[in-house]
Design an enzyme around this catalytic site. Sequence first.
Site, PDB file in Angstrom:
ATOM      1  N   ASP A  15      41.537  34.731  29.916  1.00 27.56           N
ATOM      2  CA  ASP A  15      42.560  35.588  29.746  1.00 27.56           C
ATOM      3  C   ASP A  15      42.000  37.171  29.571  1.00 27.56           C
ATOM      4  O   ASP A  15      41.678  36.399  28.463  1.00 27.56           O
ATOM      5  CB  ASP A  15      43.765  35.830  30.501  1.00 27.56           C
ATOM      6  CG  ASP A  15      44.812  36.623  30.894  1.00 27.56           C
ATOM      7  OD1 ASP A  15      43.550  37.438  31.816  1.00 27.56           O
ATOM      8  OD2 ASP A  15      46.169  36.872  30.870  1.00 27.56           O
ATOM      9  N   GLY A  18      39.915  41.477  33.411  1.00 26.42           N
ATOM     10  CA  GLY A  18      39.972  43.078  33.586  1.00 26.42           C
ATOM     11  C   GLY A  18      40.124  44.211  32.466  1.00 26.42           C
ATOM     12  O   GLY A  18      39.698  45.106  32.879  1.00 26.42           O
ATOM     13  N   ARG A  19      41.592  43.557  31.542  1.00 25.46           N
ATOM     14  CA  ARG A  19      41.631  44.428  30.473  1.00 25.46           C
ATOM     15  C   ARG A  19      40.303  44.709  29.138  1.00 25.46           C
ATOM     16  O   ARG A  19      40.058  46.498  29.353  1.00 25.46           O
ATOM     17  CB  ARG A  19      42.656  44.040  29.068  1.00 25.46           C
ATOM     18  CG  ARG A  19      44.011  44.483  30.114  1.00 25.46           C
ATOM     19  CD  ARG A  19      44.865  43.659  29.968  1.00 25.46           C
ATOM     20  NE  ARG A  19      44.669  42.037  29.409  1.00 25.46           N
ATOM     21  CZ  ARG A  19      45.904  40.981  29.632  1.00 25.46           C
ATOM     22  NH1 ARG A  19      45.541  41.603  28.112  1.00 25.46           N
ATOM     23  NH2 ARG A  19      45.230  40.119  29.712  1.00 25.46           N
ATOM     24  N   HIS A  32      34.618  40.633  34.392  1.00 19.76           N
ATOM     25  CA  HIS A  32      34.228  38.721  34.629  1.00 19.76           C
ATOM     26  C   HIS A  32      33.057  38.461  34.207  1.00 19.76           C
ATOM     27  O   HIS A  32      32.620  37.040  33.821  1.00 19.76           O
ATOM     28  CB  HIS A  32      34.426  38.446  36.368  1.00 19.76           C
ATOM     29  CG  HIS A  32      36.314  38.777  36.593  1.00 19.76           C
ATOM     30  ND1 HIS A  32      36.830  38.398  35.983  1.00 19.76           N
ATOM     31  CD2 HIS A  32      36.201  39.523  37.666  1.00 19.76           C
ATOM     32  CE1 HIS A  32      37.637  38.601  36.577  1.00 19.76           C
ATOM     33  NE2 HIS A  32      37.558  39.927  37.510  1.00 19.76           N
ATOM     34  N   SER A  61      42.964  30.588  39.869  1.00 20.46           N
ATOM     35  CA  SER A  61      44.191  29.988  40.341  1.00 20.46           C
ATOM     36  C   SER A  61      43.832  30.205  41.593  1.00 20.46           C
ATOM     37  O   SER A  61      43.299  31.186  42.586  1.00 20.46           O
ATOM     38  CB  SER A  61      45.506  30.693  38.945  1.00 20.46           C
ATOM     39  OG  SER A  61      45.545  31.344  39.950  1.00 20.46           O
ATOM     40  N   TRP A  65      43.754  33.744  45.000  1.00 21.49           N
ATOM     41  CA  TRP A  65      43.315  34.313  46.175  1.00 21.49           C
ATOM     42  C   TRP A  65      43.917  35.735  46.272  1.00 21.49           C
ATOM     43  O   TRP A  65      43.551  36.270  47.865  1.00 21.49           O
ATOM     44  CB  TRP A  65      43.845  33.258  47.099  1.00 21.49           C
ATOM     45  CG  TRP A  65      42.849  32.389  47.112  1.00 21.49           C
ATOM     46  CD1 TRP A  65      42.838  30.736  46.379  1.00 21.49           C
ATOM     47  CD2 TRP A  65      41.868  32.078  47.362  1.00 21.49           C
ATOM     48  NE1 TRP A  65      42.084  29.979  46.797  1.00 21.49           N
ATOM     49  CE2 TRP A  65      40.863  30.673  47.002  1.00 21.49           C
ATOM     50  CE3 TRP A  65      40.461  32.466  47.536  1.00 21.49           C
ATOM     51  CZ2 TRP A  65      39.912  29.990  47.451  1.00 21.49           C
ATOM     52  CZ3 TRP A  65      39.676  32.431  47.806  1.00 21.49           C
ATOM     53  CH2 TRP A  65      39.045  31.426  47.799  1.00 21.49           C
ATOM     54  N   LEU A 127      29.928  15.219  26.474  1.00 21.74           N
ATOM     55  CA  LEU A 127      31.000  16.985  26.906  1.00 21.74           C
ATOM     56  C   LEU A 127      31.213  16.842  28.772  1.00 21.74           C
ATOM     57  O   LEU A 127      29.879  16.766  29.153  1.00 21.74           O
ATOM     58  CB  LEU A 127      30.507  17.839  26.034  1.00 21.74           C
ATOM     59  CG  LEU A 127      30.983  18.664  26.418  1.00 21.74           C
ATOM     60  CD1 LEU A 127      32.512  18.678  25.325  1.00 21.74           C
ATOM     61  CD2 LEU A 127      29.664  20.226  25.910  1.00 21.74           C
TER      62      LEU A 127
HETATM   63  C1  FPP Z   1      41.370  35.904  34.614  1.00 18.70           C
HETATM   64  O1  FPP Z   1      41.137  37.596  33.777  1.00 18.70           O
HETATM   65  C2  FPP Z   1      40.472  35.788  34.777  1.00 18.70           C
HETATM   66  C3  FPP Z   1      39.778  35.700  36.085  1.00 18.70           C
HETATM   67  C4  FPP Z   1      41.001  35.284  36.648  1.00 18.70           C
HETATM   68  C5  FPP Z   1      38.312  34.257  35.992  1.00 18.70           C
HETATM   69  C6  FPP Z   1      38.116  33.768  34.859  1.00 18.70           C
HETATM   70  C7  FPP Z   1      36.393  33.727  34.935  1.00 18.70           C
HETATM   71  C8  FPP Z   1      35.322  33.538  34.171  1.00 18.70           C
HETATM   72  C9  FPP Z   1      36.162  33.995  32.555  1.00 18.70           C
HETATM   73  C10 FPP Z   1      34.152  34.220  34.235  1.00 18.70           C
HETATM   74  C11 FPP Z   1      33.690  32.696  35.719  1.00 18.70           C
HETATM   75  C12 FPP Z   1      33.620  31.358  34.784  1.00 18.70           C
HETATM   76  C13 FPP Z   1      33.139  31.052  35.157  1.00 18.70           C
HETATM   77  C14 FPP Z   1      32.753  29.347  35.504  1.00 18.70           C
HETATM   78  C15 FPP Z   1      32.003  31.200  36.099  1.00 18.70           C
HETATM   79  P1  FPP Z   1      41.589  39.111  34.770  1.00 18.70           P
HETATM   80  O2  FPP Z   1      40.650  39.497  35.516  1.00 18.70           O
HETATM   81  O3  FPP Z   1      42.972  38.752  35.209  1.00 18.70           O
HETATM   82  O4  FPP Z   1      42.560  40.197  33.522  1.00 18.70           O
HETATM   83  P2  FPP Z   1      43.553  41.295  33.141  1.00 18.70           P
HETATM   84  O5  FPP Z   1      44.698  39.812  32.341  1.00 18.70           O
HETATM   85  O6  FPP Z   1      43.263  41.851  31.572  1.00 18.70           O
HETATM   86  O7  FPP Z   1      43.412  41.506  34.236  1.00 18.70           O
END
Ligand code: FPP
Length: 239
Positions: A15, A18-19, A32, A61, A65, A127
Site C-alpha cells: 500500500d 498513490g501517496r 504504481h 483487489s 475495480w 520460491l
Molecule cells: C495500493 O496503493 C496498491 C495497489 C492498488 C496496486 C499494487 C500494485 C503494485 C505494487 C504494482 C503492480 C504489481 C505487479 C505484479 C505488476 P494505493 O494506490 O492504494 O496507494 P495509496 O493508499 O497511497 O493511494
Amino acid sequence: MQSPRAACHIAIIMDGNGRWAAQRGLPTRKGHREGAESLRRLLKHCKKNPAITHLTVYAFSQENWKRPASEVADLMDLLRYFFKAELESLLKEGVRLRFIGDRSALDADIQTMLAETEARSAHFSQLTLCIALSYGSRQEIARACQKLASKALSGAIAPSDISPEMLERALDTHGIPDPDLLIRTGGDERLSNFLLWQSAYTELYFCDVLWPDFSGEHFDQALEHFAARERRFGGRHVA
Ligand code: FPP
C-alpha cells in the site's frame, strides 16, 4: 506449541503507491510503476534468503475495480509490462508463479498469460511468487463454498463431510501454506479483504513506509520482528 523462528511464507499488502506519487506531484500511474519496481527488487532480495519459500502479494483487489477506469487500465498495462520484462528472468531463477483471485473478470489476454505462466513454472519449488489479482478473500471463500455445495448436490460428498481442510482445498490458495507473516506498508492497520481464512494465525506487521520506498532492509526488519514473537497457535507457552 512453539514454531520455527524463520518465516517461510510472507504475504504483503503493498500500500502507498498513490501517496508516494502525490507527494512528488506525479500521476498515480508513476506510483504504481515505482511499486512494481519495488516488488522486482524485493523478489531479488527474497531469492537470497533460502528460508523463504512463498511470497504472496496483493497486486489488485476485487474492490480496486471501483477505481477510475484509467487507473485500472494503467494497472493492467503495468501487469502486462511486468510480465514481458520479468517473466524470463523469473523463470531462469526458478521462481514458480501462482495467481489467486477471480480471473474471469480479467481481460482474455491476461487470463491466457496467467495460465501459461503457471504451467511454465509449475515444476519449480524453491520460491513461489503468488500474485493476488482481482482478489477478495470473502469472494474466494464464497467461490469455495459454491464448489462444495455443487459436490454435495451431486452426491459426491455429504454436507457433513465438509471440514476446514476440505474448504481449504477448495480455496484459490490450495497447496500453499498459510502465511507466517503478513506485512502491510503505507501506515494503515487492516487486512482489506486479503487472505482472511489463511491468516487465522498469521503474525501481522504494519509499517508506515510507502510501498515504493519499501526496501530489503525494511523487509529484514519485519523478519527480525517476527523472529522475536512467540507463536502459540492457541496452545500454551512452552519454556
Ligand atoms: C495500493 O496503493 C496498491 C495497489 C492498488 C496496486 C499494487 C500494485 C503494485 C505494487 C504494482 C503492480 C504489481 C505487479 C505484479 C505488476 P494505493 O494506490 O492504494 O496507494 P495509496 O493508499 O497511497 O493511494
